[in-house]
Design a protein around this motif. Structure first.
Motif, short mmCIF file in Angstrom:
data_model
loop_
_atom_site.label_atom_id
_atom_site.label_comp_id
_atom_site.label_asym_id
_atom_site.label_seq_id
_atom_site.Cartn_x
_atom_site.Cartn_y
_atom_site.Cartn_z
N VAL A 181 0.86 -1.19 0.00
CA VAL A 181 0.00 0.00 0.00
C VAL A 181 0.89 1.23 0.00
O VAL A 181 1.52 1.57 1.01
N SER A 182 0.97 1.91 -1.14
CA SER A 182 1.90 3.04 -1.27
C SER A 182 1.49 4.23 -0.41
O SER A 182 2.33 5.05 -0.03
N SER A 183 0.19 4.35 -0.10
CA SER A 183 -0.26 5.50 0.69
C SER A 183 0.33 5.49 2.10
O SER A 183 0.45 6.54 2.73
N TRP A 184 0.73 4.31 2.61
CA TRP A 184 1.36 4.27 3.93
C TRP A 184 2.66 5.08 3.92
O TRP A 184 2.96 5.78 4.87
N PHE A 185 3.42 4.95 2.85
CA PHE A 185 4.68 5.70 2.73
C PHE A 185 4.40 7.18 2.56
O PHE A 185 5.07 8.03 3.16
N ILE A 186 3.39 7.51 1.75
CA ILE A 186 3.12 8.92 1.43
C ILE A 186 2.61 9.68 2.65
O ILE A 186 3.14 10.74 3.00
N VAL A 187 1.59 9.15 3.33
CA VAL A 187 0.96 9.93 4.40
C VAL A 187 1.86 10.05 5.63
O VAL A 187 1.84 11.07 6.32
N THR A 188 2.67 9.02 5.93
CA THR A 188 3.57 9.13 7.08
C THR A 188 4.67 10.14 6.81
O THR A 188 5.15 10.79 7.75
N GLY A 189 5.07 10.29 5.54
CA GLY A 189 6.05 11.32 5.21
C GLY A 189 5.43 12.71 5.15
O GLY A 189 6.02 13.69 5.62
N GLY A 311 12.64 13.20 1.87
CA GLY A 311 12.39 11.79 1.63
C GLY A 311 10.97 11.38 1.96
O GLY A 311 10.70 10.20 2.18
N SER A 312 10.07 12.35 2.01
CA SER A 312 8.69 12.06 2.41
C SER A 312 7.87 11.48 1.28
O SER A 312 7.06 10.57 1.49
N MET A 313 8.05 12.01 0.08
CA MET A 313 7.24 11.55 -1.05
C MET A 313 8.05 10.73 -2.04
O MET A 313 7.49 9.96 -2.81
N THR A 314 9.37 10.91 -2.04
CA THR A 314 10.25 10.07 -2.86
C THR A 314 11.39 9.59 -1.96
O THR A 314 11.88 10.35 -1.12
N PRO A 315 11.83 8.35 -2.11
CA PRO A 315 12.89 7.84 -1.24
C PRO A 315 14.18 8.63 -1.37
O PRO A 315 14.54 9.09 -2.46
N VAL A 316 14.89 8.77 -0.27
CA VAL A 316 16.19 9.45 -0.29
C VAL A 316 17.15 8.69 -1.18
O VAL A 316 18.01 9.28 -1.85
N GLU A 317 17.01 7.36 -1.24
CA GLU A 317 17.91 6.54 -2.05
C GLU A 317 17.80 6.86 -3.54
O GLU A 317 18.72 6.55 -4.31
N ALA A 318 16.68 7.48 -3.95
CA ALA A 318 16.51 7.83 -5.36
C ALA A 318 17.18 9.15 -5.71
O ALA A 318 17.27 9.50 -6.89
#
Length: 379
Positions: A181-189, A311-318
């Motif tokens: 679920v990608s929204s978990w990453f988006i909303v927590t950031g 790094g909230s909406m796109t990973p820092v690794e990117a």
């Protein structure tokens, strides 16, 4: 008068003033709620319903089965059949469709004869991320189709010619987020971004409004000291923003199903530190400006970089390798790691203490700078 009686009097005055300013209260509740919902629903890395055009030169049961494998998934949506490749490419160039599948005329014969066969997949790569994800979806669909052929004793079809099946296979397990679920990453950031941005905006607006109204000079005529005035200014904003934190966490749980596997207290304390960082930034900016327009202009050079490098909406690794260490100077990044670690991974303070320590250090520095500038301004 004692310290506590003076502080209580100034606090009472600040709370009454905020209660009378309904626009301030509304701006603390409504915009963050809308932003959490919009970011969670709109900013998804998942790609679905890619419009797929098909050229089926084989027109056999095997080719129709392959087309059905694509269109029956949630990833691709049938956008019709095409006669030749030029029409298909023209439809992609005009953005009428997002992808094209070309099945050769000897598709069925080659499969039945046990020979490998290639199919062509065309993707609109103007949006490179969408194209890459769509290619991954197509590869997964082909693998599923090949497995069905193998179960019937046939050789696989492929978008790229495949080697004979290997005896070693991998079983993938998705830890912490098995449903992807990608929204978990988006909303927590996004949570951290809203705390910093709203904290800084509200603090600077409230400070400038009081200075324009001349109430700061009136406060200086009271028995309250500078420290008591500063504490009374920060406390009501801090309390209201904490209410926003609770509302945001309820929304994340109810609207997006974000789990709570770790310590809720750890997340709330980290959010409180993030709020103080935002208030510190807003107060610091307000001491250098004379109007709300100037404060917004300065905030434009502070808030977007903070959000982009968090790094909230796109990973820092990117991000580029040279830019990644810069994100360590961003309090939003540390809060995002704490929120994701505690909520999704059930991590505790024994794991997240470096981020918690960094967030505490940012809070102390930013609040101290804002208090120093405010004291200087009062002087």
């Amino acid at each position: 008068m004692t310290f506590w009686s003076r502080l209580r009097s100034v606090l009472r005055k600040e709370f009454h003033q905020i209660r009378r300013d309904r626009r301030l209260v509304v701006s603390l509740i409504i915009p963050p709620t809308v932003q959490i919902l919009l970011f969670g629903f709109a900013l998804k890395s998942d790609v679905s319903n890619l419009r797929l055009g098909v050229i089926d030169e084989s027109r056999t049961s095997e080719s129709r089965e392959l087309v059905a494998s694509f269109t029956e998934s949630k990833s691709f949506l049938s956008a019709g059949l095409f006669v030749d490749l030029s029409d298909l490419e023209a439809a992609i160039s005009r953005s009428r469709i997002d992808a094209g599948l070309v099945i050769p005329s000897d598709f069925s014969e080659r499969i039945q004869d046990g020979n490998p066969v290639d199919v062509q997949l065309l993707l609109n790569a103007v949006n490179a991320n969408t194209a890459a994800i769509g290619a991954g979806y197509a590869q997964g669909i082909l693998q599923s189709y090949n497995a069905g052929l193998a179960s019937r004793g046939m050789r696989p079809a492929s978008a790229v010619r495949m080697n004979p099946p290997l005896s070693v296979t991998a079983r993938t397990a998705f830890l912490y987020n098995p449903g992807l679920v990608s929204s978990w990453f988006i909303v927590t950031g996004t949570f951290g971004i809203l705390l910093i941005l709203n904290g800084s905006l509200i603090a600077s607006t409230a400070m400038i409004k009081e200075r324009e109204a001349g109430t700061v000079e009136q406060l200086l005529m009271t028995p309250a000291g500078t420290g008591e005035i500063i504490l009374a200014k920060i406390t009501p904003l801090f309390v209201l923003l904490l209410v926003m934190v609770l509302i945001a966490m309820v929304l994340m749980r109810l609207a997006f199903g974000v789990p709570l596997r770790g310590s809720l207290l750890l997340v709330v304390v980290a959010a409180a530190l993030c709020i103080l960082c935002g208030i510190g930034i807003g107060t610091f900016v307000a001491t250098f400006t004379r109007s709300a327009q100037q404060a917004q202009l300065i905030a434009f050079f502070i808030n977007p970089p903070l959000a982009t490098l968090s790094g909230s909406m796109t990973p820092v690794e990117a991000m580029p390798q040279w830019l990644q260490p810069v994100t360590l100077l961003n309090p939003i990044r540390h809060f995002g790691l704490i929120a994701r670690g505690a909520l999704i991974k059930s991590s505790g303070l024994e794991t997240l203490w470096p981020n918690f320590l960094a967030l505490t250090a940012f809070t102390v520095v930013l609040v101290s700078l804002s208090v120093w500038r405010f004291r200087k301004q009062l002087g």
